[in-house]
Each structure stands twice: as C-alpha cells, then as structure tokens.
Design an enzyme around this catalytic site. Structure first.
Site, PDB file in Angstrom:
ATOM      1  N   HIS A   5     -55.218  80.893  24.896  1.00  0.00           N
ATOM      2  CA  HIS A   5     -56.222  79.916  24.493  1.00  0.00           C
ATOM      3  C   HIS A   5     -56.069  79.502  23.030  1.00  0.00           C
ATOM      4  O   HIS A   5     -56.546  78.455  22.615  1.00  0.00           O
ATOM      5  CB  HIS A   5     -57.626  80.487  24.728  1.00  0.00           C
ATOM      6  CG  HIS A   5     -58.706  79.458  24.647  1.00  0.00           C
ATOM      7  ND1 HIS A   5     -58.659  78.274  25.355  1.00  0.00           N
ATOM      8  CD2 HIS A   5     -59.868  79.419  23.932  1.00  0.00           C
ATOM      9  CE1 HIS A   5     -59.745  77.556  25.091  1.00  0.00           C
ATOM     10  NE2 HIS A   5     -60.478  78.228  24.219  1.00  0.00           N
ATOM     11  N   SER A  38     -61.253  73.531  22.819  1.00  0.00           N
ATOM     12  CA  SER A  38     -62.035  74.298  23.784  1.00  0.00           C
ATOM     13  C   SER A  38     -63.338  73.555  24.079  1.00  0.00           C
ATOM     14  O   SER A  38     -63.308  72.428  24.547  1.00  0.00           O
ATOM     15  CB  SER A  38     -62.269  75.706  23.248  1.00  0.00           C
ATOM     16  OG  SER A  38     -62.755  76.559  24.246  1.00  0.00           O
TER      17      SER A  38
END
Length: 720
Positions: free
Chosen positions: A693, A577
């Site tokens: 995610h 991320s």
C-alpha cells in the site's frame, strides 16, 4: 506519542487473484472487471503497456534529474537514525544506497550520541534476500523483555513482507547469538502476527486455515477471526484456541502487558472499524470484557484505565462528552466504580491527538487549531491529577513525544519539525522540569535538504459550502510577496479527510526541493473526516456526509484562487488511499477547479470496494454498497460510476502497486481504462510491481514514483 485513533492493521486479506470470476449480470455491465484479476496475463500486459507509455511521456533529462535529487534525499547518510531502547541497547532500522532493503542494528547510548555511532548489525535484509532468493521488506521486530530486569534481551519476533505487502511472515531471532532460531516460532505469510506471552509461548492471530467444520479462520473482511496460544515445539495447527470472533466481525488479536507488577493479558475484539472492546483474560482462562461503549477506545497502564469515548457517554449520573479523556483506577472499575476523572475535555478548537506514559507521568498531546500543546499530568489516587503545561516545546509545527523507557524512566524523546525546518531529536526528563521548565537536550539534528531562506508558512481558513471554517496550511516559495506578486503560482493542494487522521506540519524535503525551491506553492487542507478537531470532525464526513469532505477541499481550492495564490489552470491536487477517493471525487465533481491531479493507491469503485481485499473493513467509514446505502449516497461519491462523456477533465496521473493487498489495484486500473475509453484526454497510469500500500519497497522505487508525480505536475502546471 500514542496517536488517536490507534487501530492496528494486522489482518489477512484474501488474495484477489481470482477476483472477477463468476460475475453476475450486474458485473457484466462493468466492462473492466477483468482488470481486477491482479496477476492475470491480460491485466499485467495492460499494466506493462501503460507503464511504458507513462515513462515515455514523463521520462527524459528532467525526470532523471528529479530522480537523482530524490535518491539523494532518501539515501542521505546524515539523516537521523531514530531508535527505541530495549535493555542496554538502542535499536534502529536503516536504509541507504548500500542497503536498499535495510539493516536492523543496535548501539549503546554513548555511541549513539556521537556523530558516527558504532552500529552492531543484527539482520541485513539485502543479504537475506540474496541468500534466500526472496524480496523481503522489513516490517518490524518485537523484542521479549527478560524475566530478570538485569538480564539480557535474548529473543525477538521479526516480521518480513514479500515485496512490501501487508501480509508478512514472522520468524524468531536470537539477539545474543545473532541468528535465526532453528525450529523457533515461524508464522507463514498472512496478515496477522505473533506477540510474546513468555519465552516459550506466543499469541497467534493469523490465517490458520479452515477448521474442522470448514469455516474460515478469517472474518468476512479478511482479518484474523481467532486468537490462539502457541507453545514452543507445537505445530501451529495444534495451538490452543482462546477466542473466536463471529465471521462477520472485523478482527481479533491479543497481547500481554508485561509491565512489572501489573502483568495482564488482553484480547482486542473489533466487531467493526469503530466498534471494539478490550477483554482481560485471567490466568484461569476467565474473560472479563470491559464494560464500555463499543465506540470507546480503552487503554490500561499500571493501575489506571484510560477511556476515550467517541460519543457522549453517561455511565452513571455524569455525561462525558465524546472526545474527552477519562481515567479511573482499573481495579475499582472492575469492581463497579464509574467515578471517572476527566483529564481532557474537547471544545470547538481543541482535540486530543494522543498521549504518552512515562514511569510517573501521563503527557497529553492536544491539538488547538492544528497546533500542538503538551500537558504533563501526575496521577494521584485521592486527588486531582497535578497538571503542568510543557511551554518550552515549540508552539507550532509537528512535535512528537515518546517515552525512552516507561518502566523505569520519566525521560522522553522529543522530535520537532515543520514544513521548512529539518527535524531535531532531543531528550527531556519530565521529572526535572518542576521548578524551572527546561528545554529538551539536543541529541541529533537532521541536515537541511533544501534552501528554505525566505520561504514561509501560513495557516489560513476557508469557508465550506455549509459555512464551516476549514483550516489549511500554505507554504510559499522564496521571493513570494502577497503585495508585489505579479503572477499566480503553480500550487499543489494535498488532502486526506478520513479515518480520524490528522494532517499536521512535517518536514517534507521532496516537496521542498522538487516543488517549493522551483517556485511552486504547497497547501495542506485539514478537511472534515480527519481528526484535527476530534471525533466530531471525523463524524461530520462519515457515510452519507462524505460530501462534506469534498466540499471542504473544494472550498480550500477556491480560497487559494480567490486570494491570488494561484489560478485553476495552475492548481494541482494530490492524495492517496482514502485521499485517492478524495481526488477521484474532485475530478468528477469539480473538474473545472484545477488542472492536474495525482491519484495514488486510490479507492474509486465504491460499488465493489467492500469485495476487494481489505475493503469490507471500511464499511463503518463509507457505508454498505449491498444495502440502501448505495442508492442513498454511495453511488453519489463513487468516482468510477460518475465519469461522464463529454466532460473536460483535468490531467490525471494514477499510481498504484501490483502488490497492494490493502486497496486493490483494480480501482486505479479500471478508472484509468474507463477514462481512456471515454477519450477523457490527458490521463496516465503507472503501477509499481512491489511496495504494497506504500507503493514502493525501497528508495529507488520511491524516487521513481515521486519523480513521475513531480514531473507530471510541472509539465501540467508550470509549463516545463
């Protein structure tokens, strides 16, 4: 323990299936824009081919062995089943080999304390998927507290995600009869949520569709713009609008504080990621915005208002420093009082990591050079709050406290772990430690999942380019001795450095078994941009100062080499991320500092990030590419734009998820395609089809992704 910052991720981000259509002249210069079309046939064919190639390179007996070891860790039956108390029951969500998507279950305390508790299964997600032909992933449940304290907890709002995306649905569940409520509250798939007001009404913040004027119910960042009161029996479209944010704001949601005797309703309105305000909504509909700086975080509990200013703040004659924790009587504050009590003041070594309320106490979690220290405070109306250091808790490692029941009890769950020590769960009564501090009472002990005999953990400090002292943890394998070390070690360096998130020690059995036990060293860098030293540490790497985070990470890498732990050809790095942005910049800025990089669900195209899925919500962190920020600093740390022909880049493995609706998979796809076209060398790509995610939706997928990374690292750094 409430960690800081506490910013809910609740919003709907648009489906980017059409991203890349109608491109401008500037866009045409991006030869790989077509890879942004998430479900485009060409893009998916590209993904399938690269997944196959990566498995061909990294697969084999060693990969299979790593996968099996990871499945053993992830599906271990003797893991601690962590619980939350709701009424007389203790609830847990559990996944294992027989329940890959998991079961939501509950038990009583006496049973929970046994080695084999008797669980009552409420929802079997795998059975639900089989019945409905879906691929649901558990996203949590919110139970409604009964009006009568002695009554049963009857209803829950359950969130389920299709394939692990941040977007999810909400359904109402009957806890007494253990079934879905027919014609109950049901919210269609979106990033948003429902929260209980009472049995027959909820707050709804979601994608309601366009209004009569054609305006979207979402902000430009893709988050809910409206909060509505939705009453039982109404269609969602008929729900009453209570608050609307501006289209260019970030998001809005609402909740009811159901603490008995202090029932209140609040709207949380965020105009940007670090600009938010709390608004009390009175029964007559009157809204009272709390008169606080937009950058401050606020929390109301019983009669107290707690304020954590991110910046120095002078509401009257007194200046309160950023990172302090302030308290004031909430009713007095609304009447105009500003005589705050300072409960915590940061310094060069200390910051507030979080806090937790029990019935009569407030517990502060203080980080001192990234080590936890806990203080119990007793609120007092007319005097200084009594303070007691909880010295019986471990001085190092990761320690977490959470209230068992902050309505009626001063008991807390205590979770203790570190890099080499399996997690323990204990229970501690804060009301019984006044005269003779007692250690917590053990409840559960997780098993050792790797042999840590003779392994050790050190905290070290590196010096960054501007002279800043940067801490990092180093975990060394068994048999390592600085004095007698004959050869350097394969070493993996991990980092994040963003959004004021602290990296503290925790038990990582995959690292232990797949890396340390095989002779590798592991390091975690506490670089600027994180929260290890509070808001100042975070601000030091915001926007134009982002390069400070990269310099810090490079300094830690250099220190590992200078101290003889490793060499550049044996050093690997990993991040995901925002940590993927870190890794991308290490690849492009310092390609000679290390030999291999694992870059997970990354941000890499900083020219386009704000136009892809949830990216617009992070402009307060990175900057606005459509402003002067691009030429001033963003271009400088956009890895996708800083790849250069002829550079000897390290080996790279990119991983992402097709269903990541937070950080667009196009970042990793495009970076891979560009490096491949440049013949950048040893570059690989793997995209999971589920998982959001987090990259994976169940243990099998998690094991596959982790095994790919460990196999890749050992091939490049350990010669295996």
């Amino acid at each position: 323990m409430r960690r800081l910052p506490r910013f809910p991720y609740l919003a709907k981000t648009p489906d980017a299936a059409g991203a890349g259509s109608g491109v401008s002249a500037a866009a045409k210069a991006d030869a790989y824009r077509w890879l942004e079309v998430i479900d485009g046939s060409e893009a998916l064919a590209w993904v399938e081919a690269h997944d196959r190639d990566t498995l061909d390179v990294l697969g084999g007996p060693e990969f299979d062995h790593l996968t099996a070891e990871l499945r053993e860790i992830l599906d271990a039956d003797d893991r601690i089943p962590f619980v939350v108390k709701r009424g007389e029951h203790y609830y847990n969500f559990w996944q294992d080999a027989d329940h890959p998507r998991g079961v939501w279950r509950r038990t009583h305390w006496a049973s929970y304390c046994q080695s084999q508790p008797e669980w009552e299964v409420l929802i079997d997600v795998d059975a639900l998927n089989a019945a409905e032909g879906e691929s649901w992933v558990w996203h949590g449940a919110s139970c409604l507290e009964p009006e009568d304290p002695a009554g049963p907890w009857e209803r829950a709002l359950v969130a389920l995600s299709p394939g692990g995306t941040d977007a999810d649905v909400t359904r109402e569940f009957d806890l007494v009869n253990q079934r879905w409520v027919e014609d109950g509250f049901q919210r269609p798939a979106a990033k948003g949520g429902l929260s209980w007001i009472d049995r027959d009404s909820v707050y709804a913040y979601t994608d309601f569709g366009p209004d009569a004027a054609g305006r979207s119910a979402l902000t430009s960042a893709g988050y809910p713009r409206c909060v509505k009161r939705w009453r039982r029996g109404q269609p969602l479209a008929a729900a009453e609008t209570l608050f609307e944010a501006a289209p260019d704001d970030l998001m809005v949601f609402a909740f009811r504080d159901r603490t008995r005797g202090f029932e209140r309703d609040f709207i949380h309105h965020a105009s940007a990621f670090y600009a938010q305000r709390l608004i009390e909504r009175l029964p007559d509909g009157t809204r009272i915005p709390l008169d606080l700086p937009l950058s401050a975080r606020a929390s109301v509990h019983r009669e107290w208002l707690l304020v954590l200013p991110r910046d120095d703040w002078t509401p009257a004659a007194t200046c309160y420093p950023g990172g302090a924790l302030l308290a004031i009587d909430y009713a007095a504050f609304k009447a105009g009082a500003r005589d705050f009590r300072v409960l915590f003041t940061p310094d060069a070594r200390r910051s507030l990591e979080g806090f937790e309320w029990t019935r009569h106490y407030l517990v502060l979690d203080i980080l001192e050079d990234v080590k936890h220290r806990f203080v119990r405070l007793e609120p007092r109306a007319a005097a200084a709050w009594a303070s007691l250091a909880l010295d019986t808790l471990p001085p190092s490692g990761e320690v977490g406290l959470s209230a068992v029941d902050d309505e009626t009890s001063d008991e807390v769950f205590v979770v203790v772990t570190d890099y080499l020590t399996p997690t323990t769960l204990s229970r501690l009564d804060l009301a019984r430690i006044e005269s003779a501090p007692a250690a917590p009472d053990p409840v559960k002990q997780a098993p050792a999942l790797f042999d840590a005999t003779s392994m050790r953990v050190e905290q070290r400090f590196a010096t960054s380019a501007d002279g800043t002292r940067v801490p990092y943890f180093l975990v060394l394998p068994a048999g390592d001795d600085d004095v007698s070390r004959a050869t350097a070690l394969p070493t993996l360096l991990y980092g994040y450095g963003g959004f004021e998130i602290s990296l503290t020690p925790h038990y990582a059995p995959d690292v232990g078994r797949c890396w340390l036990a095989r002779g590798g060293a592991y390091a975690v860098a506490n670089i600027r941009g994180g929260g290890e030293y509070g808001p100042r540490w975070h601000r030091a790497a915001l926007k134009a100062h982002r390069h400070k985070a990269f310099e810090d990470f490079a300094a830690v890498a250099a220190d590992l080499v200078a101290s003889g732990v490793t060499t550049p050809c044996q050093l690997g790095i990993q991040g995901g991320s925002n940590g993927g942005l870190l890794v991308g910049n290490m690849i492009t800025r310092y390609p000679d500092r290390f030999a291999a990089a694992v870059c997970k669900v990354p941000l890499l195209d900083m020219r386009r990030y704000h136009r892809l899925l949830a990216g617009a919500s992070w402009m307060a962190e990175y900057g606005d590419p459509d402003s002067a920020d691009w030429d001033a600093f963003l271009r400088d740390y956009s890895p996708y734009h800083n790849l250069r022909e002829g550079v000897a880049y390290p080996a790279v493995l990119f991983t992402t998820s097709t269903r990541d609706d937070r950080v667009h998979p196009g970042h990793a796809r495009k970076m891979m395609a560009k490096m491949e076209a440049m013949k950048a060398g040893d570059v690989h790509y793997y995209e999971n089809t589920e998982g959001g995610h987090g990259g994976a939706a169940d243990s099998a997928q998690r094991a596959t992704l982790s095994a790919l990374a460990w196999r890749f690292l050992w091939q490049r750094l350990g010669g295996r």
